[in-house]
Design a protein around this motif. Structure first.
Motif, PDB file in Angstrom:
ATOM      1  N   PHE A  43       0.851  -1.195   0.000  1.00 34.94           N
ATOM      2  CA  PHE A  43       0.000   0.000   0.000  1.00 34.94           C
ATOM      3  C   PHE A  43       0.882   1.239   0.000  1.00 34.94           C
ATOM      4  O   PHE A  43       1.479   1.568   1.023  1.00 34.94           O
ATOM      5  CB  PHE A  43      -0.906   0.017   1.243  1.00 34.94           C
ATOM      6  CG  PHE A  43      -1.752  -1.222   1.364  1.00 34.94           C
ATOM      7  CD1 PHE A  43      -2.860  -1.399   0.563  1.00 34.94           C
ATOM      8  CD2 PHE A  43      -1.412  -2.212   2.270  1.00 34.94           C
ATOM      9  CE1 PHE A  43      -3.633  -2.546   0.667  1.00 34.94           C
ATOM     10  CE2 PHE A  43      -2.171  -3.355   2.387  1.00 34.94           C
ATOM     11  CZ  PHE A  43      -3.288  -3.524   1.578  1.00 34.94           C
ATOM     12  N   MET A  44       0.941   1.913  -1.126  1.00 35.80           N
ATOM     13  CA  MET A  44       1.773   3.106  -1.238  1.00 35.80           C
ATOM     14  C   MET A  44       1.280   4.146  -0.220  1.00 35.80           C
ATOM     15  O   MET A  44       0.117   4.546  -0.271  1.00 35.80           O
ATOM     16  CB  MET A  44       1.708   3.677  -2.656  1.00 35.80           C
ATOM     17  CG  MET A  44       2.724   4.763  -2.873  1.00 35.80           C
ATOM     18  SD  MET A  44       2.658   5.506  -4.525  1.00 35.80           S
ATOM     19  CE  MET A  44       2.498   4.114  -5.585  1.00 35.80           C
ATOM     20  N   ILE A  50      -7.201  -5.707  16.171  1.00 35.43           N
ATOM     21  CA  ILE A  50      -7.322  -6.418  14.900  1.00 35.43           C
ATOM     22  C   ILE A  50      -8.774  -6.397  14.410  1.00 35.43           C
ATOM     23  O   ILE A  50      -9.034  -6.150  13.225  1.00 35.43           O
ATOM     24  CB  ILE A  50      -6.775  -7.853  15.026  1.00 35.43           C
ATOM     25  CG1 ILE A  50      -5.250  -7.781  15.209  1.00 35.43           C
ATOM     26  CG2 ILE A  50      -7.143  -8.703  13.815  1.00 35.43           C
ATOM     27  CD1 ILE A  50      -4.599  -9.088  15.567  1.00 35.43           C
ATOM     28  N   LEU A  51      -9.723  -6.615  15.303  1.00 37.31           N
ATOM     29  CA  LEU A  51     -11.130  -6.570  14.919  1.00 37.31           C
ATOM     30  C   LEU A  51     -11.513  -5.171  14.419  1.00 37.31           C
ATOM     31  O   LEU A  51     -12.203  -5.031  13.401  1.00 37.31           O
ATOM     32  CB  LEU A  51     -12.019  -6.983  16.093  1.00 37.31           C
ATOM     33  CG  LEU A  51     -13.526  -6.957  15.832  1.00 37.31           C
ATOM     34  CD1 LEU A  51     -13.890  -7.957  14.731  1.00 37.31           C
ATOM     35  CD2 LEU A  51     -14.290  -7.259  17.107  1.00 37.31           C
ATOM     36  N   GLY A  52     -11.046  -4.160  15.130  1.00 37.16           N
ATOM     37  CA  GLY A  52     -11.300  -2.786  14.684  1.00 37.16           C
ATOM     38  C   GLY A  52     -10.708  -2.523  13.314  1.00 37.16           C
ATOM     39  O   GLY A  52     -11.313  -1.840  12.475  1.00 37.16           O
ATOM     40  N   GLY A  53      -9.520  -3.051  13.069  1.00 39.03           N
ATOM     41  CA  GLY A  53      -8.892  -2.887  11.765  1.00 39.03           C
ATOM     42  C   GLY A  53      -9.668  -3.573  10.665  1.00 39.03           C
ATOM     43  O   GLY A  53      -9.861  -3.022   9.571  1.00 39.03           O
ATOM     44  N   VAL A  54     -10.144  -4.784  10.950  1.00 37.66           N
ATOM     45  CA  VAL A  54     -10.930  -5.519   9.952  1.00 37.66           C
ATOM     46  C   VAL A  54     -12.227  -4.781   9.640  1.00 37.66           C
ATOM     47  O   VAL A  54     -12.619  -4.642   8.475  1.00 37.66           O
ATOM     48  CB  VAL A  54     -11.214  -6.964  10.447  1.00 37.66           C
ATOM     49  CG1 VAL A  54     -12.263  -7.642   9.588  1.00 37.66           C
ATOM     50  CG2 VAL A  54      -9.936  -7.775  10.484  1.00 37.66           C
ATOM     51  N   TRP A  91      -2.748   5.844   2.617  1.00 37.85           N
ATOM     52  CA  TRP A  91      -2.126   6.056   3.918  1.00 37.85           C
ATOM     53  C   TRP A  91      -2.845   5.322   5.050  1.00 37.85           C
ATOM     54  O   TRP A  91      -2.216   4.832   5.974  1.00 37.85           O
ATOM     55  CB  TRP A  91      -1.991   7.549   4.218  1.00 37.85           C
ATOM     56  CG  TRP A  91      -3.312   8.275   4.263  1.00 37.85           C
ATOM     57  CD1 TRP A  91      -3.959   8.885   3.237  1.00 37.85           C
ATOM     58  CD2 TRP A  91      -4.147   8.414   5.409  1.00 37.85           C
ATOM     59  NE1 TRP A  91      -5.150   9.410   3.658  1.00 37.85           N
ATOM     60  CE2 TRP A  91      -5.288   9.139   5.004  1.00 37.85           C
ATOM     61  CE3 TRP A  91      -4.046   8.019   6.732  1.00 37.85           C
ATOM     62  CZ2 TRP A  91      -6.323   9.463   5.870  1.00 37.85           C
ATOM     63  CZ3 TRP A  91      -5.080   8.349   7.600  1.00 37.85           C
ATOM     64  CH2 TRP A  91      -6.200   9.056   7.167  1.00 37.85           C
ATOM     65  N   GLY A  92      -4.180   5.233   5.001  1.00 34.32           N
ATOM     66  CA  GLY A  92      -4.918   4.549   6.060  1.00 34.32           C
ATOM     67  C   GLY A  92      -4.607   3.057   6.107  1.00 34.32           C
ATOM     68  O   GLY A  92      -4.335   2.489   7.172  1.00 34.32           O
ATOM     69  N   LYS A  93      -4.640   2.425   4.951  1.00 33.17           N
ATOM     70  CA  LYS A  93      -4.349   0.991   4.895  1.00 33.17           C
ATOM     71  C   LYS A  93      -2.880   0.722   5.211  1.00 33.17           C
ATOM     72  O   LYS A  93      -2.555  -0.280   5.856  1.00 33.17           O
ATOM     73  CB  LYS A  93      -4.731   0.430   3.531  1.00 33.17           C
ATOM     74  CG  LYS A  93      -6.237   0.391   3.342  1.00 33.17           C
ATOM     75  CD  LYS A  93      -6.645  -0.169   2.008  1.00 33.17           C
ATOM     76  CE  LYS A  93      -8.173  -0.179   1.940  1.00 33.17           C
ATOM     77  NZ  LYS A  93      -8.686  -0.594   0.656  1.00 33.17           N
ATOM     78  N   TRP A 147     -11.465  -1.496   7.644  1.00 29.69           N
ATOM     79  CA  TRP A 147     -10.723  -1.661   6.386  1.00 29.69           C
ATOM     80  C   TRP A 147     -11.454  -1.092   5.168  1.00 29.69           C
ATOM     81  O   TRP A 147     -10.855  -0.358   4.386  1.00 29.69           O
ATOM     82  CB  TRP A 147     -10.384  -3.129   6.199  1.00 29.69           C
ATOM     83  CG  TRP A 147      -9.485  -3.363   5.024  1.00 29.69           C
ATOM     84  CD1 TRP A 147      -9.844  -3.755   3.770  1.00 29.69           C
ATOM     85  CD2 TRP A 147      -8.078  -3.196   5.005  1.00 29.69           C
ATOM     86  NE1 TRP A 147      -8.739  -3.869   2.970  1.00 29.69           N
ATOM     87  CE2 TRP A 147      -7.636  -3.528   3.696  1.00 29.69           C
ATOM     88  CE3 TRP A 147      -7.133  -2.816   5.942  1.00 29.69           C
ATOM     89  CZ2 TRP A 147      -6.312  -3.469   3.327  1.00 29.69           C
ATOM     90  CZ3 TRP A 147      -5.802  -2.779   5.574  1.00 29.69           C
ATOM     91  CH2 TRP A 147      -5.401  -3.090   4.274  1.00 29.69           C
ATOM     92  N   PRO A 148     -12.740  -1.399   4.978  1.00 32.37           N
ATOM     93  CA  PRO A 148     -13.413  -0.889   3.766  1.00 32.37           C
ATOM     94  C   PRO A 148     -13.515   0.642   3.713  1.00 32.37           C
ATOM     95  O   PRO A 148     -13.698   1.205   2.641  1.00 32.37           O
ATOM     96  CB  PRO A 148     -14.814  -1.515   3.836  1.00 32.37           C
ATOM     97  CG  PRO A 148     -14.739  -2.598   4.837  1.00 32.37           C
ATOM     98  CD  PRO A 148     -13.594  -2.280   5.736  1.00 32.37           C
ATOM     99  N   PHE A 149     -13.392   1.291   4.851  1.00 31.66           N
ATOM    100  CA  PHE A 149     -13.556   2.741   4.906  1.00 31.66           C
ATOM    101  C   PHE A 149     -12.243   3.508   4.853  1.00 31.66           C
ATOM    102  O   PHE A 149     -12.252   4.734   4.861  1.00 31.66           O
ATOM    103  CB  PHE A 149     -14.329   3.124   6.174  1.00 31.66           C
ATOM    104  CG  PHE A 149     -15.615   2.371   6.315  1.00 31.66           C
ATOM    105  CD1 PHE A 149     -16.697   2.667   5.500  1.00 31.66           C
ATOM    106  CD2 PHE A 149     -15.742   1.335   7.237  1.00 31.66           C
ATOM    107  CE1 PHE A 149     -17.899   1.958   5.603  1.00 31.66           C
ATOM    108  CE2 PHE A 149     -16.921   0.638   7.356  1.00 31.66           C
ATOM    109  CZ  PHE A 149     -18.000   0.948   6.540  1.00 31.66           C
ATOM    110  N   LEU A 150     -11.130   2.796   4.837  1.00 37.77           N
ATOM    111  CA  LEU A 150      -9.815   3.462   4.853  1.00 37.77           C
ATOM    112  C   LEU A 150      -9.413   3.893   3.445  1.00 37.77           C
ATOM    113  O   LEU A 150      -9.685   3.197   2.471  1.00 37.77           O
ATOM    114  CB  LEU A 150      -8.748   2.517   5.419  1.00 37.77           C
ATOM    115  CG  LEU A 150      -8.894   2.158   6.885  1.00 37.77           C
ATOM    116  CD1 LEU A 150      -7.867   1.123   7.277  1.00 37.77           C
ATOM    117  CD2 LEU A 150      -8.772   3.387   7.764  1.00 37.77           C
ATOM    118  N   PRO A 151      -8.733   5.061   3.379  1.00 36.24           N
ATOM    119  CA  PRO A 151      -8.253   5.512   2.064  1.00 36.24           C
ATOM    120  C   PRO A 151      -7.057   4.681   1.591  1.00 36.24           C
ATOM    121  O   PRO A 151      -6.336   4.108   2.318  1.00 36.24           O
ATOM    122  CB  PRO A 151      -7.826   6.956   2.319  1.00 36.24           C
ATOM    123  CG  PRO A 151      -7.698   7.107   3.797  1.00 36.24           C
ATOM    124  CD  PRO A 151      -8.480   6.000   4.425  1.00 36.24           C
TER     125      PRO A 151
END
Length: 166
Positions: A62-63, A155-159, A68-70, A162-166
C-alpha cells in the motif's frame, strides 16, 4: 520447603515451587510480574522497533502517499505480531507453572524421558502452591489475557474499518 516424613522425590529443578521461583528470577518472564505501566514499556519499544520491518513490507503493498490509512493499519498490525508472540511466550510459561502448582500430583522425570513418575503432594504443600496460584499467578495471567484482548480488539477494529480506509 517444610520437612515431611517422606522426602520429596521430585528433582529440585522439576519441583513446581522451584520452577515458579526460576520464572520470577528470569529476565524475560519477570516482565509479566510488572504492573501495567512497566509492562507496557518494553512491549511498546518492541512494537516501535518492529515498524522497521512492518513499515517497508506494508509500503510494498500500500503506497503510503495514496493509501495512507491501509498502510498505517497494516504496518501497525504487522508490528504487533512480534509483541503478540512475546505475550504468548510469557503466557505459556506462566500458565505451565500455574498448572504444575495447582495440580495435586506432580509429574516428573528421574533421569530421562522414559521414566516418568508421579508424586502426590502432601496437603500443606498443595495448599501453599494453590495460594501462590490464587494470589500471584492468576492475576498475572489475567493481565496478559487483557493485553491479548486489547490486541484482538485492535485487529477486529482494523478488519471492520478496512473498507472505509483511504
Amino acid at each position: 520447603m517444610t520437612q515431611h516424613s517422606a522426602p520429596c522425590p521430585v528433582p529440585e529443578e522439576q519441583q513446581p515451587l522451584n520452577e515458579y521461583q526460576e520464572l520470577q528470577r528470569s529476565w524475560f518472564f519477570r516482565w509479566a510480574l510488572s504492573p501495567f505501566p512497566q509492562l507496557w514499556k518494553p512491549l511498546l519499544w518492541l512494537w516501535l522497533a518492529s515498524w522497521l520491518v512492518a513499515g517497508p513490507v506494508a509500503a510494498a503493498s500500500f503506497m503510503p502517499s495514496r493509501h495512507w490509512g491501509k498502510f498505517l493499519l497494516t504496518s501497525a498490525t504487522g508490528a504487533w505480531l512480534p509483541v503478540g508472540l512475546i505475550l504468548l511466550q510469557l503466557y505459556l510459561g506462566w500458565r505451565y507453572v500455574c498448572d504444575r502448582l495447582a495440580r495435586p500430583v506432580v509429574c516428573y522425570e528421574e533421569s530421562g524421558w522414559f521414566d516418568g513418575q508421579l508424586w502426590q503432594k502432601p496437603p500443606d504443600i498443595l495448599s501453599r502452591d494453590r495460594l501462590i496460584v490464587a494470589y500471584e499467578i492468576r492475576p498475572l495471567l489475567h493481565r496478559l489475557e487483557q493485553l491479548f484482548a486489547l490486541g484482538g480488539v485492535w485487529i477486529l477494529g482494523g478488519v471492520l474499518s478496512w473498507p472505509f480506509l483511504p
